[in-house]
Motif scaffolding. Structure first.
Motif, PDB file in Angstrom:
ATOM      1  N   TRP A  64       0.838  -1.199   0.000  1.00  0.00           N
ATOM      2  CA  TRP A  64       0.000   0.000   0.000  1.00  0.00           C
ATOM      3  C   TRP A  64       0.873   1.250   0.000  1.00  0.00           C
ATOM      4  O   TRP A  64       0.664   2.172  -0.786  1.00  0.00           O
ATOM      5  N   LYS A  65       1.889   1.258   0.873  1.00  0.00           N
ATOM      6  CA  LYS A  65       2.782   2.419   0.947  1.00  0.00           C
ATOM      7  C   LYS A  65       3.645   2.534  -0.303  1.00  0.00           C
ATOM      8  O   LYS A  65       3.845   3.633  -0.830  1.00  0.00           O
ATOM      9  N   ALA A  66       4.173   1.396  -0.771  1.00  0.00           N
ATOM     10  CA  ALA A  66       5.042   1.402  -1.958  1.00  0.00           C
ATOM     11  C   ALA A  66       4.306   1.929  -3.186  1.00  0.00           C
ATOM     12  O   ALA A  66       4.905   2.577  -4.047  1.00  0.00           O
ATOM     13  N   GLN A  67       3.016   1.683  -3.265  1.00  0.00           N
ATOM     14  CA  GLN A  67       2.204   2.144  -4.400  1.00  0.00           C
ATOM     15  C   GLN A  67       1.736   3.597  -4.236  1.00  0.00           C
ATOM     16  O   GLN A  67       1.098   4.145  -5.126  1.00  0.00           O
ATOM     17  N   GLY A  68       2.030   4.199  -3.083  1.00  0.00           N
ATOM     18  CA  GLY A  68       1.622   5.584  -2.857  1.00  0.00           C
ATOM     19  C   GLY A  68       0.170   5.748  -2.473  1.00  0.00           C
ATOM     20  O   GLY A  68      -0.376   6.854  -2.532  1.00  0.00           O
ATOM     21  N   ASN A  69      -0.474   4.675  -2.068  1.00  0.00           N
ATOM     22  CA  ASN A  69      -1.893   4.744  -1.721  1.00  0.00           C
ATOM     23  C   ASN A  69      -2.138   5.485  -0.416  1.00  0.00           C
ATOM     24  O   ASN A  69      -3.218   6.036  -0.231  1.00  0.00           O
TER      25      ASN A  69
END
Length: 78
Positions: A64-69
């Protein structure tokens, strides 16, 4: 006999509609974490306790964080 044919046609149409992604699926896929979400959901379904799915939750959270969500949804770490 035409009644049986209409039942078969209705069942085929329903099956075809189930193959199409709905709005929920589209939102999950847009996060880039659909696989992680599926694994987390499957874990909960099998174990019926979120506490037993911590590894899956951490993988989902990292994705979630890696995708910028977290920025996209204004999510904050608790």
């Amino acid at each position: 006999m035409s009644n049986d044919k209409s039942k078969t046609t209705a069942a085929a149409a329903a099956s075809q509609q189930d193959d199409e992604p709905d709005d929920w699926d589209k939102r999950i896929f847009s996060t880039g974490c659909a696989d992680e979400n599926a694994k987390l959901t499957d874990c909960y379904y099998e174990k019926k306790d979120w506490r037993l799915c911590k590894a899956e939750m951490e993988k989902f959270r990292a994705c979630w964080k890696a995708q910028g969500n977290d920025v996209r949804t204004a999510m904050k770490d608790a």
